[in-house]
Scaffold this motif. Structure first.
Motif, PDB file in Angstrom:
ATOM      1  N   PHE A 148      -8.257  -1.183   3.433  1.00  0.00           N
ATOM      2  CA  PHE A 148      -8.330   0.209   3.009  1.00  0.00           C
ATOM      3  C   PHE A 148      -9.487   0.465   2.047  1.00  0.00           C
ATOM      4  N   ALA A 149     -10.094  -0.600   1.483  1.00  0.00           N
ATOM      5  CA  ALA A 149     -11.160  -0.396   0.501  1.00  0.00           C
ATOM      6  C   ALA A 149     -12.419  -1.199   0.820  1.00  0.00           C
ATOM      7  N   THR A 150     -12.504  -1.685   2.045  1.00  0.00           N
ATOM      8  CA  THR A 150     -13.726  -2.334   2.507  1.00  0.00           C
ATOM      9  C   THR A 150     -13.655  -2.396   4.024  1.00  0.00           C
ATOM     10  N   ASP A 151     -14.621  -3.071   4.657  1.00  0.00           N
ATOM     11  CA  ASP A 151     -14.651  -3.153   6.117  1.00  0.00           C
ATOM     12  C   ASP A 151     -14.654  -4.612   6.541  1.00  0.00           C
ATOM     13  N   PRO A 152     -13.633  -5.053   7.297  1.00  0.00           N
ATOM     14  CA  PRO A 152     -13.518  -6.476   7.631  1.00  0.00           C
ATOM     15  C   PRO A 152     -14.538  -6.965   8.666  1.00  0.00           C
ATOM     16  N   THR A 159       0.816  -1.199   0.000  1.00  0.00           N
ATOM     17  CA  THR A 159       0.000   0.000   0.000  1.00  0.00           C
ATOM     18  C   THR A 159       0.858   1.262   0.000  1.00  0.00           C
ATOM     19  N   GLY A 160       0.311   2.317  -0.586  1.00  0.00           N
ATOM     20  CA  GLY A 160       0.983   3.601  -0.579  1.00  0.00           C
ATOM     21  C   GLY A 160       0.501   4.506   0.541  1.00  0.00           C
ATOM     22  N   VAL A 161      -0.430   4.013   1.364  1.00  0.00           N
ATOM     23  CA  VAL A 161      -0.934   4.792   2.494  1.00  0.00           C
ATOM     24  C   VAL A 161       0.208   5.068   3.458  1.00  0.00           C
ATOM     25  N   GLU A 162       0.277   6.296   3.958  1.00  0.00           N
ATOM     26  CA  GLU A 162       1.461   6.732   4.703  1.00  0.00           C
ATOM     27  C   GLU A 162       1.741   5.923   5.958  1.00  0.00           C
ATOM     28  N   TYR A 163       0.717   5.358   6.582  1.00  0.00           N
ATOM     29  CA  TYR A 163       0.967   4.562   7.777  1.00  0.00           C
ATOM     30  C   TYR A 163       0.719   3.069   7.512  1.00  0.00           C
ATOM     31  N   GLY A 164       0.806   2.668   6.253  1.00  0.00           N
ATOM     32  CA  GLY A 164       0.530   1.284   5.887  1.00  0.00           C
ATOM     33  C   GLY A 164       1.775   0.496   5.533  1.00  0.00           C
ATOM     34  N   ASP A 165       1.580  -0.782   5.245  1.00  0.00           N
ATOM     35  CA  ASP A 165       2.647  -1.679   4.793  1.00  0.00           C
ATOM     36  C   ASP A 165       2.054  -2.517   3.669  1.00  0.00           C
ATOM     37  N   TYR A 166       1.669  -3.737   3.965  1.00  0.00           N
ATOM     38  CA  TYR A 166       0.925  -4.545   3.002  1.00  0.00           C
ATOM     39  C   TYR A 166      -0.559  -4.502   3.378  1.00  0.00           C
ATOM     40  N   ALA A 167      -1.410  -4.779   2.416  1.00  0.00           N
ATOM     41  CA  ALA A 167      -2.848  -4.723   2.662  1.00  0.00           C
ATOM     42  C   ALA A 167      -3.575  -5.737   1.805  1.00  0.00           C
ATOM     43  N   LEU A 168      -4.830  -5.960   2.134  1.00  0.00           N
ATOM     44  CA  LEU A 168      -5.697  -6.804   1.325  1.00  0.00           C
ATOM     45  C   LEU A 168      -7.119  -6.296   1.447  1.00  0.00           C
ATOM     46  N   ASN A 169      -7.923  -6.593   0.434  1.00  0.00           N
ATOM     47  CA  ASN A 169      -9.351  -6.292   0.440  1.00  0.00           C
ATOM     48  C   ASN A 169     -10.069  -7.556  -0.027  1.00  0.00           C
ATOM     49  N   HIS A 170     -10.598  -8.313   0.905  1.00  0.00           N
ATOM     50  CA  HIS A 170     -11.205  -9.606   0.603  1.00  0.00           C
ATOM     51  C   HIS A 170     -12.706  -9.507   0.351  1.00  0.00           C
ATOM     52  N   VAL A 171     -13.189  -8.274   0.257  1.00  0.00           N
ATOM     53  CA  VAL A 171     -14.590  -8.000  -0.057  1.00  0.00           C
ATOM     54  C   VAL A 171     -14.620  -6.813  -1.014  1.00  0.00           C
TER      55      VAL A 171
END
Length: 253
Positions: free
Chosen positions: A84-88, A13-25
């Motif tokens: 970052f693009a859905t809600d778990p 991710t390019g989010v300033e406080y992020g690292d890796y991410a996923l969106n499973h929905v």
């Protein structure tokens, strides 16, 4: 609930406080009415309507993809963001919550912590499957007003339920955090930031950001956000809470 298939799940991710991410929905049932970055991007690049967005679709092969992708990140990823693009932990969406718990358990089995963010409610099962000492559970909280929530976050969890769920994770010994973004200007709602901060004084981390992606009619919004950010920083220093002020506020100081 509908299912979709994807070819890849994890990304840097390019989010300033992020690292890796996923969106499973794909999509989010909360239907937030303030400018939502995830919806705006999907509307722009996938032509998704608001009605489609609020009918979430599960990534059917999420676990299968993770079983292939996670071994490559072992020892590399500091943590994985959900999401970052859905809600778990989408409110009253049991299929989403169950898949999220399965995903957390799988990620943790590779020794990688997760950092989650929701406008829903954390369940007991989320605590049970969490098996990494650095897992961090967060909620989005921009107002204590139920009237505001009903207008701008119509299908998200009530404020009290959201905070109680986060406090339960805190009492289970997990790290907790709050995203105060997008924080509204006084023309949208008059409120006391200090009252909001006191309600989540038990957390380890606070991220503060402004109202984005829409034209603000409030006069001198930069000055307003600088003043509120100063109060958040002061509160964090007093309580021993890590505070992250988003760059769009920092850059106008």
């Amino acid at each position: 609930m509908e299912r979709i298939i994807r070819k890849q799940l994890l990304y840097r991710t390019g989010v300033e406080y992020g690292d890796y991410a996923l969106n499973h929905v794909l999509g989010c049932a909360h239907g937030c009415r303030y400018p939502c970055y995830a919806f705006l991007m999907n509307k722009r690049f996938r032509n998704i309507t608001y009605e489609d967005w609020t009918k979430p679709k599960i990534v059917e092969n999420a676990v299968e993809l993770l079983e292939k992708e996670l071994p490559k990140l072992k020892g590399k990823a500091r943590y994985i963001n959900m999401c970052f693009a859905t809600d778990p932990f989408m409110y009253k969406q049991l299929d989403v919550v169950q898949l999220s718990c399965d995903v957390i358990a799988l990620i943790n089995s590779y020794g990688i912590p997760v950092r989650t963010l929701t406008k829903g409610v954390y369940t007991l099962n989320a605590a049970k499957v969490s098996n990494h000492p650095e897992n961090s559970f967060g909620i989005t909280l921009v107002s204590l007003s139920e009237a505001f929530r009903q207008k701008y976050e119509p299908n998200a969890a009530p404020i009290d339920e959201r905070i109680k769920g986060l406090f339960a994770m805190h009492m289970c010994g997990f790290r907790t955090w709050v995203s105060i973004e997008p924080y509204p200007t006084p023309d949208i709602i008059e409120q006391d930031i200090e009252e909001l901060l006191e309600s989540i004084s038990f957390v380890n981390r606070i991220v503060f950001g402004r109202w984005n992606y829409g034209k603000l009619s409030y006069p001198k919004p930069d000055q307003f956000y600088r003043e509120i950010a100063s109060k958040v920083l002061e509160f964090g220093e007093k309580k021993g809470i890590e505070v992250v002020i988003k760059k769009e506020i920092e850059n106008v100081r």
